[in-house]
Design an enzyme around this catalytic site. Sequence first.
Site, PDB file in Angstrom:
ATOM      1  N   SER A   1     -67.697  22.871 -66.090  1.00  0.00           N
ATOM      2  CA  SER A   1     -67.795  21.751 -66.982  1.00  0.00           C
ATOM      3  C   SER A   1     -68.160  20.327 -66.219  1.00  0.00           C
ATOM      4  O   SER A   1     -68.808  20.387 -65.336  1.00  0.00           O
ATOM      5  CB  SER A   1     -66.890  21.609 -68.033  1.00  0.00           C
ATOM      6  OG  SER A   1     -67.306  21.034 -69.211  1.00  0.00           O
TER       7      SER A   1
ATOM      8  N   ASP B   1     -76.085  42.041 -82.192  1.00  0.00           N
ATOM      9  CA  ASP B   1     -75.098  42.874 -81.335  1.00  0.00           C
ATOM     10  C   ASP B   1     -75.678  44.064 -80.663  1.00  0.00           C
ATOM     11  O   ASP B   1     -75.785  44.192 -79.289  1.00  0.00           O
ATOM     12  CB  ASP B   1     -73.771  43.447 -81.943  1.00  0.00           C
ATOM     13  CG  ASP B   1     -72.863  44.180 -81.309  1.00  0.00           C
ATOM     14  OD1 ASP B   1     -72.957  44.181 -80.122  1.00  0.00           O
ATOM     15  OD2 ASP B   1     -71.825  44.525 -81.765  1.00  0.00           O
TER      16      ASP B   1
ATOM     17  N   ASP C   1     -78.789  44.696 -77.432  1.00  0.00           N
ATOM     18  CA  ASP C   1     -78.640  44.898 -75.901  1.00  0.00           C
ATOM     19  C   ASP C   1     -78.302  46.125 -75.560  1.00  0.00           C
ATOM     20  O   ASP C   1     -77.656  46.318 -74.381  1.00  0.00           O
ATOM     21  CB  ASP C   1     -77.516  43.790 -75.275  1.00  0.00           C
ATOM     22  CG  ASP C   1     -76.121  44.004 -76.048  1.00  0.00           C
ATOM     23  OD1 ASP C   1     -75.853  45.090 -76.672  1.00  0.00           O
ATOM     24  OD2 ASP C   1     -75.230  43.067 -76.046  1.00  0.00           O
TER      25      ASP C   1
ATOM     26  N   ASP D   1     -72.390  29.536 -74.795  1.00  0.00           N
ATOM     27  CA  ASP D   1     -71.829  28.060 -74.561  1.00  0.00           C
ATOM     28  C   ASP D   1     -72.213  27.312 -75.615  1.00  0.00           C
ATOM     29  O   ASP D   1     -73.568  26.921 -76.015  1.00  0.00           O
ATOM     30  CB  ASP D   1     -72.288  27.740 -73.177  1.00  0.00           C
ATOM     31  CG  ASP D   1     -71.421  26.213 -72.940  1.00  0.00           C
ATOM     32  OD1 ASP D   1     -71.124  25.483 -73.678  1.00  0.00           O
ATOM     33  OD2 ASP D   1     -71.120  26.220 -71.544  1.00  0.00           O
TER      34      ASP D   1
ATOM     35  N   HIS E   1     -67.704  27.917 -73.862  1.00  0.00           N
ATOM     36  CA  HIS E   1     -67.806  27.028 -72.830  1.00  0.00           C
ATOM     37  C   HIS E   1     -66.632  27.164 -71.696  1.00  0.00           C
ATOM     38  O   HIS E   1     -65.191  26.648 -72.173  1.00  0.00           O
ATOM     39  CB  HIS E   1     -67.734  25.855 -73.235  1.00  0.00           C
ATOM     40  CG  HIS E   1     -67.923  24.697 -72.361  1.00  0.00           C
ATOM     41  ND1 HIS E   1     -69.022  24.439 -71.736  1.00  0.00           N
ATOM     42  CD2 HIS E   1     -67.154  23.537 -72.101  1.00  0.00           C
ATOM     43  CE1 HIS E   1     -68.683  23.473 -70.689  1.00  0.00           C
ATOM     44  NE2 HIS E   1     -67.714  22.926 -71.164  1.00  0.00           N
TER      45      HIS E   1
HETATM   46 CA   LIG Z   1     -73.848  44.222 -77.785  1.00  0.00          CA
END
Ligand SMILES: [Ca+2]
Length: 592
Positions: A210, A277, A280, A457, A503
Amino acid sequence: MAPLLARKTWSAGAFLALAAAVRGASLDDVCTPEYAAAALPPTGFYDYVGLTVNADSVTANPVTNYTVGPTDSVFFPAATFDYCNVTFTYSHTGRNDSVLLTLWLPTPDEFQNRWLSTGGGGYAINSGTGSLPGGVQYGAVAGQTDGGFGVDQSNAIDTFLVENGTVDWQDVYMFGYQAIRELTLLGRNFTANFFETNDTKVYTYYQGCSEGGREGWSQVQRFSDAFDGAAIGAPAFRFAFQQVQHLYSGVVEKTLDYYPPPCELEAIMNATILACDGLDGRLDGVVARTDLCTANFNINATLGLPYSCAASSGGGGFGGAGGGATTTPAQVGNVTAEAIAVAQTILDGLHDDEGNRVYFSYTPTSSWDDAETTYNADTGEWEATVSGLGGGFVHVLLQLQEGDNLASLDGITYSTLRDWIYQGWNEYQDSLMTNWPDLTPYKGAGGKVIHFHGESDFSIPAASSVRYWNSVREVLFPHLSYNDSVSAINDFYKLYLIPGAGHCDTNAYEPNGPFPQTNLAVLIDWVENGVQPVTLNGTVLQGDNLGANQQICAFPLRPYWANNGTTLQCQYDQASIDSWNYDIDAFALPVY
Ligand SMILES: [Ca+2]
Ligand SMILES: *[C@@H]1O[C@H](CO)[C@@H](O)[C@H](O)[C@H]1NC(C)=O
Ligand SMILES: *[C@@H]1O[C@H](CO)[C@@H](O)[C@H](O)[C@H]1NC(C)=O
Ligand SMILES: *[C@@H]1O[C@H](CO)[C@@H](O)[C@H](O)[C@H]1NC(C)=O
Ligand SMILES: *[C@@H]1O[C@H](CO)[C@@H](O)[C@H](O)[C@H]1NC(C)=O
Ligand SMILES: *[C@@H]1O[C@H](CO)[C@@H](O)[C@H](O)[C@H]1NC(C)=O
Ligand SMILES: *[C@@H]1O[C@H](CO)[C@@H](O)[C@H](O)[C@H]1NC(C)=O
Ligand SMILES: *[C@@H]1O[C@H](CO)[C@@H](O)[C@H](O)[C@H]1NC(C)=O
Ligand SMILES: *[C@@H]1O[C@H](CO)[C@@H](O)[C@H](O)[C@H]1NC(C)=O
Ligand SMILES: *[C@@H]1O[C@H](CO)[C@@H](O)[C@H](O)[C@H]1NC(C)=O
Ligand SMILES: *[C@@H]1O[C@H](CO)[C@@H](O)[C@H](O)[C@H]1NC(C)=O
Ligand SMILES: *[C@@H]1O[C@H](CO)[C@@H](O)[C@H](O)[C@H]1NC(C)=O
Ligand SMILES: *[C@@H]1O[C@H](CO)[C@@H](O)[C@H](O)[C@H]1NC(C)=O
């Protein structure tokens, strides 16, 4: 003869006995103010760097059995160690100031010729010693600075004005880059002297996230010998853009005149994570491909979704925008078209009133922190919150008014935000912006960078890190093909997007994602043994899979779980790569 021998000021006999035996000495033998004072850099060193250490200020005390648990920090693993707690102050020669350094030294038998500089977060220049264990457990002396801000070390913006209208440039530059540079120069010299490394190289490292990430880049961009290696997370660089964009969500709410209860936006986020979800390749509650989420999930699908959050007595908290206790009523309803419009406008990123792009936004799986409204118990209404990070920047550093935030967002348009960004960019280009893209000197000196950013983030857009990595790649390797430039930049600077991470931290909404907790070990292996990381080592730090190892793909390769979610592949996907690029056409200058 070791340099410290020439400088010692007390009993020569006692000192020589200690010095000759430093590597075999116990912590109690060397962890004394006298021994530490003798390791201060020599006078000639100060002449060169313009610093004067106050030898009388040195403190040193041994600390034994300091323990970090397995999930106490996301930035380093569990460890128990003894260390020497050293502090001293210095001033800038010719000024009457005082800057405090705090150094944690490993025991002589654990020391491994390493120095670690660390940074802070928000407007803090350090992490209140929370970053120092990460160095000591790897045999490094770890240091931090108070920047000369004293009691304001955790909120340096309080020192940026002498009075209304008058910038304290010394403090701005100390925060911008000078304090970390001085920490590194003094710290590694002290380290070499204390442990009598003689001609042996003291490897120099950095770790920060950060604001601490921005502080790391502030060094890498300026000093060829800044570090041998830096582990930098989610840097708050491109400072004027980064700080002002914190105000964007509130301005969207004002402009659209809808103030979603936090629960309503959380419901949109939860539905987004659920819907995305599997994109991927693996149903694990982690959205490792937010680009596919943006491309395939239309948040209009959440229209009418019921949401419900219990009333909160605000037991934990004071503060909030109104400064009172954060008591909120129960929030029950169905997601409205107005909330979706607010959310979508935020996700689209800041465009000025003419429709030109000014900046980009968070990924759709990120929690809506900047958009979090404040409950007004007097009116019974939710109101836009003025982000202190953004409002503080404008109020103090642009409007030059003492205080810590703008009073309200009244009258502020998207083009006002654009103009504030431009003003801040222009006025703080060489102190706070920290997006100089030419890393030729650092690269030439052999320096390495591991740069990572949580893909969910909510405070610094992940796209900010991708943009900078691309800027460096294009500036350094303009004549190479894309793939060749990727290969060339990877030789010294690697970027990793961390699936599901928030973050500078894990993310309770996506608990099964990894976090690169062993970054310093990976970096040390790269610097000292030439082992360039391919994937980045990650560990699941919460939930059912606590402790599991997961590897993290290096950008521009993107994660995909093949074989029904069992095998991680790092894929080259042109559409995914392109999705991180934004044409910022609101300004005439390039935005690195
Ligand atoms: Ca996944
Ligand atoms: C450095 O030099 C001192 C003094 O000559 C010697 O005692 C010490 O062992 C040396 N240290 C190393 C690491 O070689
Ligand atoms: C410490 O400073 C002295 C004086 O400038 C210099 O000779 C020495 O090399 C420095 N050591 C390190 C490790 O920076
Ligand atoms: C540190 O912990 C170890 C193991 O628990 C113990 O044996 C030792 O006595 C402790 N040392 C001190 C100084 O407390
Ligand atoms: C480290 O030293 C400083 C300065 O003497 C002191 O304030 C602090 O409490 C010490 N910390 C520990 C853990 O001993
Ligand atoms: C430096 O500061 C000290 C105390 O803060 C003060 O006594 C001294 O007069 C100052 N010296 C100068 C040259 O301003
Ligand atoms: C969102 O999901 C979290 C669990 O990840 C849950 O605790 C929270 O209540 C949910 N919020 C809403 C508004 O459904
Ligand atoms: C979402 O719905 C709004 C209101 O009906 C509409 O204007 C907008 O185009 C829709 N967005 C998408 C991406 O379909
Ligand atoms: C939410 O929508 C459901 C239908 O899906 C409806 O039964 C319910 O009354 C709505 N709740 C509120 C608070 O409007
Ligand atoms: C400085 O500006 C702030 C905010 O505008 C104001 O409240 C304060 O009174 C001013 N201070 C002085 C000394 O004029
Ligand atoms: C670039 O490299 C990737 C593998 O990382 C490969 O799939 C792709 O075809 C290459 N592109 C070109 C133009 O060679
Ligand atoms: C990688 O992380 C695992 C835990 O997930 C840890 O056991 C291992 O030591 C780490 N490897 C390196 C090189 O740090
Ligand atoms: C794929 O994995 C899911 C669990 O994630 C499992 O339920 C399913 O049976 C698997 N399918 C095949 C064909 O193995």
